[in-house]
Design a protein around this motif. Structure first.
Motif, PDB file in Angstrom:
ATOM      1  N   ILE A   1       4.515  -8.421 -17.297  1.00  0.00           N
ATOM      2  CA  ILE A   1       3.026  -7.540 -17.054  1.00  0.00           C
ATOM      3  C   ILE A   1       3.418  -6.438 -16.528  1.00  0.00           C
ATOM      4  CG2 ILE A   1       1.191  -8.087 -15.504  1.00  0.00           C
ATOM      5  CD1 ILE A   1       1.453 -10.829 -15.371  1.00  0.00           C
ATOM      6  N   PRO A   2       2.812  -5.508 -17.215  1.00  0.00           N
ATOM      7  CA  PRO A   2       3.097  -3.892 -16.617  1.00  0.00           C
ATOM      8  C   PRO A   2       2.132  -3.786 -15.176  1.00  0.00           C
ATOM      9  CG  PRO A   2       1.272  -3.952 -18.383  1.00  0.00           C
ATOM     10  CD  PRO A   2       2.124  -5.401 -18.312  1.00  0.00           C
ATOM     11  N   PHE A   3       2.703  -3.001 -14.466  1.00  0.00           N
ATOM     12  CA  PHE A   3       2.104  -2.725 -13.243  1.00  0.00           C
ATOM     13  C   PHE A   3       2.266  -1.299 -12.744  1.00  0.00           C
ATOM     14  CE2 PHE A   3       6.616  -3.469 -12.787  1.00  0.00           C
ATOM     15  CZ  PHE A   3       7.058  -2.890 -11.671  1.00  0.00           C
ATOM     16  N   GLU A   4       1.667  -0.871 -11.764  1.00  0.00           N
ATOM     17  CA  GLU A   4       1.893   0.352 -11.064  1.00  0.00           C
ATOM     18  C   GLU A   4       1.947   0.373  -9.425  1.00  0.00           C
ATOM     19  OE1 GLU A   4      -1.385   3.096 -11.333  1.00  0.00           O
ATOM     20  OE2 GLU A   4      -2.942   1.412 -10.892  1.00  0.00           O
ATOM     21  N   ILE A   5       2.589   1.151  -8.808  1.00  0.00           N
ATOM     22  CA  ILE A   5       2.572   1.099  -7.257  1.00  0.00           C
ATOM     23  C   ILE A   5       1.749   2.298  -6.845  1.00  0.00           C
ATOM     24  CG2 ILE A   5       4.158   1.416  -5.342  1.00  0.00           C
ATOM     25  CD1 ILE A   5       4.639  -1.077  -6.975  1.00  0.00           C
ATOM     26  N   VAL A   6       0.962   2.055  -6.105  1.00  0.00           N
ATOM     27  CA  VAL A   6      -0.110   3.004  -5.712  1.00  0.00           C
ATOM     28  C   VAL A   6       0.123   3.240  -3.927  1.00  0.00           C
ATOM     29  CG1 VAL A   6      -2.426   3.918  -5.176  1.00  0.00           C
ATOM     30  CG2 VAL A   6      -1.850   2.583  -7.206  1.00  0.00           C
ATOM     31  N   PRO A   7       1.066   4.114  -3.744  1.00  0.00           N
ATOM     32  CA  PRO A   7       1.477   4.133  -2.205  1.00  0.00           C
ATOM     33  C   PRO A   7       0.394   4.319  -1.137  1.00  0.00           C
ATOM     34  CG  PRO A   7       2.776   5.696  -3.450  1.00  0.00           C
ATOM     35  CD  PRO A   7       1.679   5.236  -4.546  1.00  0.00           C
ATOM     36  N   GLY A   8       0.646   3.642  -0.201  1.00  0.00           N
ATOM     37  CA  GLY A   8      -0.548   3.889   0.976  1.00  0.00           C
ATOM     38  C   GLY A   8       0.048   4.368   2.241  1.00  0.00           C
ATOM     39  N   ILE A   9      -0.835   4.959   3.108  1.00  0.00           N
ATOM     40  CA  ILE A   9      -0.222   5.585   4.438  1.00  0.00           C
ATOM     41  C   ILE A   9      -0.066   4.207   5.168  1.00  0.00           C
ATOM     42  CG2 ILE A   9      -1.182   6.797   6.385  1.00  0.00           C
ATOM     43  CD1 ILE A   9      -3.109   8.085   4.657  1.00  0.00           C
ATOM     44  N   SER A  10       1.174   4.358   5.807  1.00  0.00           N
ATOM     45  CA  SER A  10       1.987   3.490   6.343  1.00  0.00           C
ATOM     46  C   SER A  10       1.332   3.502   7.978  1.00  0.00           C
ATOM     47  CB  SER A  10       3.487   3.683   6.444  1.00  0.00           C
ATOM     48  OG  SER A  10       4.061   2.519   7.491  1.00  0.00           O
ATOM     49  N   SER A  11       1.320   2.300   8.507  1.00  0.00           N
ATOM     50  CA  SER A  11       1.004   2.328   9.925  1.00  0.00           C
ATOM     51  C   SER A  11       1.791   2.746  10.994  1.00  0.00           C
ATOM     52  CB  SER A  11       0.489   0.774  10.404  1.00  0.00           C
ATOM     53  OG  SER A  11       1.582   0.167  10.385  1.00  0.00           O
ATOM     54  N   ALA A  12       3.180   3.005  10.284  1.00  0.00           N
ATOM     55  CA  ALA A  12       4.361   3.436  11.097  1.00  0.00           C
ATOM     56  C   ALA A  12       4.207   4.944  11.584  1.00  0.00           C
ATOM     57  CB  ALA A  12       5.600   3.205  10.227  1.00  0.00           C
ATOM     58  N   ILE A  13       3.360   5.637  10.811  1.00  0.00           N
ATOM     59  CA  ILE A  13       3.129   6.860  11.138  1.00  0.00           C
ATOM     60  C   ILE A  13       1.528   7.314  11.457  1.00  0.00           C
ATOM     61  CG2 ILE A  13       4.810   7.946   9.806  1.00  0.00           C
ATOM     62  CD1 ILE A  13       2.898   8.722   7.609  1.00  0.00           C
ATOM     63  N   ALA A  14       0.463   6.271  10.922  1.00  0.00           N
ATOM     64  CA  ALA A  14      -0.735   6.625  11.150  1.00  0.00           C
ATOM     65  C   ALA A  14      -1.178   6.166  12.333  1.00  0.00           C
ATOM     66  CB  ALA A  14      -1.651   5.996  10.038  1.00  0.00           C
ATOM     67  N   ALA A  15      -0.751   4.929  12.929  1.00  0.00           N
ATOM     68  CA  ALA A  15      -1.010   4.530  14.160  1.00  0.00           C
ATOM     69  C   ALA A  15      -0.816   5.394  15.151  1.00  0.00           C
ATOM     70  CB  ALA A  15      -0.637   3.010  14.295  1.00  0.00           C
ATOM     71  N   PRO A  16       0.604   5.824  15.231  1.00  0.00           N
ATOM     72  CA  PRO A  16       1.050   6.513  16.454  1.00  0.00           C
ATOM     73  C   PRO A  16       0.280   7.971  16.357  1.00  0.00           C
ATOM     74  CG  PRO A  16       3.016   5.791  15.231  1.00  0.00           C
ATOM     75  CD  PRO A  16       1.749   5.286  14.459  1.00  0.00           C
ATOM     76  N   ALA A  17      -0.330   8.421  15.112  1.00  0.00           N
ATOM     77  CA  ALA A  17      -1.027   9.491  14.962  1.00  0.00           C
ATOM     78  C   ALA A  17      -2.515   9.623  15.544  1.00  0.00           C
ATOM     79  CB  ALA A  17      -0.989   9.909  13.662  1.00  0.00           C
ATOM     80  N   TYR A  18      -2.966   8.430  15.415  1.00  0.00           N
ATOM     81  CA  TYR A  18      -4.437   8.209  15.764  1.00  0.00           C
ATOM     82  C   TYR A  18      -4.252   8.082  17.205  1.00  0.00           C
ATOM     83  CZ  TYR A  18      -7.188   8.058  11.680  1.00  0.00           C
ATOM     84  OH  TYR A  18      -7.915   8.391  10.676  1.00  0.00           O
TER      85      TYR A  18
ATOM     86  N   TRP B   1      -6.822  11.752  20.653  1.00  0.00           N
ATOM     87  CA  TRP B   1      -8.173  12.239  20.087  1.00  0.00           C
ATOM     88  C   TRP B   1      -9.124  11.212  19.702  1.00  0.00           C
ATOM     89  CZ3 TRP B   1      -9.177  11.348  15.060  1.00  0.00           C
ATOM     90  CH2 TRP B   1      -8.153  10.743  14.339  1.00  0.00           C
ATOM     91  N   PHE B   2      -8.367  10.031  19.289  1.00  0.00           N
ATOM     92  CA  PHE B   2      -9.421   9.287  18.535  1.00  0.00           C
ATOM     93  C   PHE B   2     -10.281   8.366  19.408  1.00  0.00           C
ATOM     94  CE2 PHE B   2      -9.732   4.931  16.238  1.00  0.00           C
ATOM     95  CZ  PHE B   2     -10.656   5.321  15.205  1.00  0.00           C
ATOM     96  N   GLU B   3      -9.799   8.071  20.694  1.00  0.00           N
ATOM     97  CA  GLU B   3     -10.496   7.139  21.563  1.00  0.00           C
ATOM     98  C   GLU B   3     -11.535   7.948  22.219  1.00  0.00           C
ATOM     99  OE1 GLU B   3      -6.691   5.403  22.992  1.00  0.00           O
ATOM    100  OE2 GLU B   3      -6.811   6.922  21.446  1.00  0.00           O
ATOM    101  N   SER B   4     -12.635   8.371  21.421  1.00  0.00           N
ATOM    102  CA  SER B   4     -13.679   9.572  21.961  1.00  0.00           C
ATOM    103  C   SER B   4     -14.653   8.921  22.749  1.00  0.00           C
ATOM    104  CB  SER B   4     -14.110  10.500  20.911  1.00  0.00           C
ATOM    105  OG  SER B   4     -13.026  11.145  20.295  1.00  0.00           O
ATOM    106  N   PRO B   5     -15.049   9.271  23.667  1.00  0.00           N
ATOM    107  CA  PRO B   5     -16.392   8.607  24.396  1.00  0.00           C
ATOM    108  C   PRO B   5     -17.586   8.917  23.576  1.00  0.00           C
ATOM    109  CG  PRO B   5     -15.744  10.549  25.415  1.00  0.00           C
ATOM    110  CD  PRO B   5     -14.659  10.462  24.369  1.00  0.00           C
ATOM    111  N   ALA B   6     -18.791   8.062  23.737  1.00  0.00           N
ATOM    112  CA  ALA B   6     -19.771   8.069  22.893  1.00  0.00           C
ATOM    113  C   ALA B   6     -20.302   9.641  23.028  1.00  0.00           C
ATOM    114  CB  ALA B   6     -20.856   7.038  23.593  1.00  0.00           C
ATOM    115  N   GLU B   7     -20.231  10.168  24.252  1.00  0.00           N
ATOM    116  CA  GLU B   7     -20.947  11.521  24.431  1.00  0.00           C
ATOM    117  C   GLU B   7     -20.237  12.600  23.417  1.00  0.00           C
ATOM    118  OE1 GLU B   7     -18.528  10.957  28.012  1.00  0.00           O
ATOM    119  OE2 GLU B   7     -19.728   9.973  26.896  1.00  0.00           O
ATOM    120  N   LEU B   8     -19.019  12.390  22.756  1.00  0.00           N
ATOM    121  CA  LEU B   8     -18.536  13.196  22.140  1.00  0.00           C
ATOM    122  C   LEU B   8     -18.544  12.752  20.509  1.00  0.00           C
ATOM    123  CD1 LEU B   8     -14.875  13.685  23.502  1.00  0.00           C
ATOM    124  CD2 LEU B   8     -16.937  15.089  23.548  1.00  0.00           C
TER     125      LEU B   8
END
Length: 503
Positions: free
Chosen positions: A113-130, A244-251
């Motif tokens: 069966i033919p297939f493709e790989i569509v890379p995604g953003i890994s949590s290894a870099i995204a979770a620390p960034a957020y 930066w991500f855990e911004s309060p409601a007023e922001l």
């Protein structure tokens, strides 16, 4: 023999924030006949594949609902069905970063069966960034390594990592104490800064900071569980400056951490969902109603061919406008067929739909709703009013018009029927903090499916009244008939401000 149409897309869904799906991943979902998604793939992403069959193959930690071997076999069997199908396998994070995507790709290779790989953003870099933690930083970290915290994967050989500045541990919460101890034994200083991020990049994100020697205890104390990412290294100190991500409601994030269910139709617009996400909400778009063709199309089309004797034509929803022009198109007609008939719209949203077709409503009530349309319509006794709607016409409108001596007629443009959410959608719906409702029909189906315990943000007083009549007690009405006002009502509800039930 494999059909030439059979094709598998192995798609990295990203770390949780639906906005981090790649454009290539979105296109692959849109082309899919079947989508298999797991526990870490945000179900919101399924909105990019509205036509596809969806199959939940979730696995959570050591409590597997389905084995990897079964998933491999399911990918192959679904791709081979019906003469060949396009299968999208939606995987949390990146396909090849501890995602076992290579095994799924190998299963496709084995049967041709033919297939493709569509890379995604890994949590290894995204979770620390957020969380405000860069995995590299000039002067502190020139290298980083991504490790699995799953001890079933075999010996970690931590002594080989002595020259790596930043360590990122995936799937390690259960074994964090053991891992920390082993790292210290392998030469890491006990005072090395560390942080653990649970549900990184999502409104449920929680972060605990400590040192290598204390992080396991801090995580246990805070009650953090999987899925979580742990960062060990000097860069963890930067969180205090860069978070930066855990911004309060007023922001600008008044719905941060709240799950809001948008009860739309299957083909409804996601504009409301996008507005809610911009305020920090975790959005579930779940269809509670769907539209079907009229049960008597010839009757309504015959009436549209000859509108003589009709003084007012009333439309009480956006769908009514869409269906009206679909019927006119079937007849080979256009807006000119309505010449000589006055148009009444139930509210500004319906009026805007008419304007999109080049028509301006002759009347719109001061307050949106069928009752107000019926009482305020500037028609004279003896005039004929044709209401084009679904089979679930509003009794209030007919009663108000007939009480004024007007002749009421009705044409069924379409049918409104219940939509049945998937088991996964229903489970998430029941856990919603707020549910938005745009019609009385949606309120009825919500009550039947999941009860009336929800906080409800209603688009207009008529929908709110219908919800209260069904037993919903926590109801807030949007201040105006706009998506922005509905989002504001949802935010007020999520903050605990409840409108008093009307007598």
């Amino acid at each position: 023999m494999t059909s030439s149409r059979a094709f598998v897309s192995l798609i990295g869904a990203g770390p949780g924030d639906p906005g981090l799906l790649t454009l290539r991943g979105q296109a692959a979902l849109a082309a899919a006949d079947v989508v298999l998604f797991d526990y870490l793939a945000n179900p919101e992403l399924l909105r990019h594949a509205p036509q596809a069959q969806t199959i939940y193959v979730g696995k959570k930690g050591f409590s597997e609902y389905i084995s990897q071997e079964q998933i491999n076999a399911l990918i192959v069997s679904e791709a081979q069905k019906n003469g060949g199908q396009r299968v999208a396998r939606l995987k949390g994070g990146d396909v090849f970063v501890f995602g076992r995507g290579s095994e799924e790709a190998q299963a496709c290779v084995d049967v041709g069966i033919p297939f493709e790989i569509v890379p995604g953003i890994s949590s290894a870099i995204a979770a620390p960034a957020y969380a405000g933690i860069p995995v590299t930083h000039r002067g502190d970290a020139r290298s980083f390594a991504v490790l699995t915290g799953n001890t079933q994967e075999g010996s970690a050989h931590y002594e080989r990592l002595s020259g790596v500045d930043t360590l990122v541990l995936l799937m390690g919460v259960r074994n964090l104490g053991t891992i920390a101890s082993d790292l210290i034994k392998a030469g890491r200083h006990p005072g090395t800064p560390a942080a653990t991020i649970q549900w990184g990049t999502t409104p449920q994100q929680r972060v605990v900071s400590g040192t290598l020697s204390s992080i396991a205890e801090e995580v246990e104390k805070a009650g953090l569980e999987a899925p979580a990412v742990t960062v060990v290294g000097e860069v963890a100190r930067l969180r205090d400056q860069l978070k930066w991500f855990e911004s309060p409601a007023e922001l600008g994030h008044p719905l941060l951490g709240k799950q809001v269910a948008v009860t739309r139709t299957r083909d409804g617009s996601s504009a409301l969902a996008d507005l809610l996400r911009s305020k920090g909400a975790n959005v579930l778009e779940v269809p509670l109603i769907r539209f079907e063709a009229s049960s008597a199309p010839q009757e309504v089309r015959a009436r549209l061919r000859d509108l003589s004797g009709v003084d007012w034509l009333l439309l009480s929803s956006n769908q009514a406008v869409s269906a009206l022009f679909a019927h006119l198109d079937e007849l080979g007609l256009d807006a000119r067929a309505l010449c000589g008939v006055k148009l009444g719209a139930v509210g500004p949203s319906t009026a805007r739909s008419l304007e999109e077709h080049g028509l301006k409503a002759d009347f719109m009530p001061s307050t949106p709703g069928a009752k107000h349309l019926g009482t305020e319509l500037p028609a004279k006794a003896g005039e004929t009013v044709l209401h084009l709607t679904s089979q679930l016409a509003e009794a209030e409108l007919q009663d108000a018009l007939e009480a004024r001596g007007l002749t009421y007629q009705r044409g069924e443009l379409y049918r409104t029927v219940p939509a049945v959410p998937s088991e996964n959608e229903l489970e998430r719906l029941k856990a919603a903090d707020v549910v938005t409702l745009a019609s009385g029909s949606a309120a009825r189906h919500l009550a039947q499916l999941a009860g009336t315990h929800f906080k409800v943000a209603a688009m207009g007083p008529q929908t709110a009244d219908a919800a209260r009549a069904l037993g919903f007690e926590q109801v807030r009405v949007a201040s105006t008939a706009s998506l922005e006002a509905l989002v504001e009502a949802a935010a007020e509800l999520a903050g605990g401000l409840i409108e008093e039930p009307q007598a």
